[in-house]
Design an enzyme around this catalytic site. Sequence first.
Site, mmCIF file in Angstrom:
data_model
loop_
_atom_site.group_PDB
_atom_site.id
_atom_site.type_symbol
_atom_site.label_atom_id
_atom_site.label_comp_id
_atom_site.label_asym_id
_atom_site.label_seq_id
_atom_site.Cartn_x
_atom_site.Cartn_y
_atom_site.Cartn_z
ATOM 1 N N LYS A 96 88.370 7.813 26.583
ATOM 2 C CA LYS A 96 88.265 8.513 25.292
ATOM 3 C C LYS A 96 87.855 9.985 25.405
ATOM 4 O O LYS A 96 88.183 10.788 24.540
ATOM 5 C CB LYS A 96 87.258 7.798 24.379
ATOM 6 C CG LYS A 96 87.757 6.483 23.801
ATOM 7 C CD LYS A 96 86.728 5.940 22.809
ATOM 8 C CE LYS A 96 87.168 4.624 22.217
ATOM 9 N NZ LYS A 96 86.300 4.206 21.110
ATOM 10 N N ASP A 102 87.485 6.011 14.753
ATOM 11 C CA ASP A 102 86.289 5.152 14.744
ATOM 12 C C ASP A 102 85.362 5.541 13.583
ATOM 13 O O ASP A 102 84.802 4.681 12.910
ATOM 14 C CB ASP A 102 85.519 5.281 16.071
ATOM 15 C CG ASP A 102 86.246 4.590 17.216
ATOM 16 O OD1 ASP A 102 86.952 3.593 16.961
ATOM 17 O OD2 ASP A 102 86.116 5.050 18.360
#
Length: 277
Positions: free
Chosen positions: A68, A108
């Site tokens: 990420k 997210d």
Amino acid sequence: MIDGHTHLFGIIGDPVEHSLSPAMHNAAFAHLGLNGIYVPMRPTDLADGFRGLRSLGFIGVSVTVPFKVAIMDFLDAIDPVARKIGAVNTLVFARAGATVRCTGHNTDWLGANRALAEAIDPAGRTVLVLGAGGAARAVGFGLIEAGARVLLANRTEAKGRELADQMGCRFIPAAELAQVRADALINTTSVGMAPHADTIPIDPELLPRFRVVMDIVYAPLATRLLREAAARGCRTIDGLTMLQYQGAAQFTLWTGREAPHAVMRQALLDALQGRHS
Ligand code: ATR
């Protein structure tokens, strides 16, 4: 049916075989009759893997641990909130002739905000976030983006203070937790996750101070934190809800379509069930 027109989507991670995202996104494609397929991929080399995605015609790709942060070096553009969080979990490829531009997003934080919004609008509320890892960064910056006041607590005080400083919010030392009052509590640590399902990230006696308690742990779905909170009259939100909404945000970025929320949640539940049987 897979044919010459099938649109390509997927997830890169290592490990990736336990990801619930293929079940969630493929169920959404099938439900809406879209000719797309979403596959799990474990690149042996991130740079090579990214070049492959770019040249092979992928439209949208999820990015999970451990890529990420590292993926950000390869992108043509990064969404401002993803940049603040310092992590990208969603790639969007835009093609114009032979040119391909890849933009990185982070869904997210959107997933966390939308999950919390099932119980309360985060704007103007005080939220206590437990943890100071990658998930806490996404949840914390996201809450600030939504206009919430964030308080942060973490087992390792130095790490907690560092993140609280970066987010411009207050760090709560363990000894002061008993004095905290907030509208909601969000656990972003792995405490309570199987096989340690009997653990809980906060003293259960403190739970009545929060109207809403949300967990990002989804295995088990009813964590000890959520069970203790429900028993004390708190509104609870499980970890699958955040996963579902972050996936829904990806789906919309990639297809421009409203995500079929109920279908995606059911697919997640079925996949989770399958994993345990
Ligand atoms: P992620 O990126 O998934 O958020 P991480 O970076 O490993 O994962 O962060 C995990 C978080 O859970 C950290 O805040 C960690 O606390 P420390 O900073 O003290 O390590 C927290 N955590 C993990 N196990 C814990 C435990 N048993 N008790 C309390 N906090 C725990």
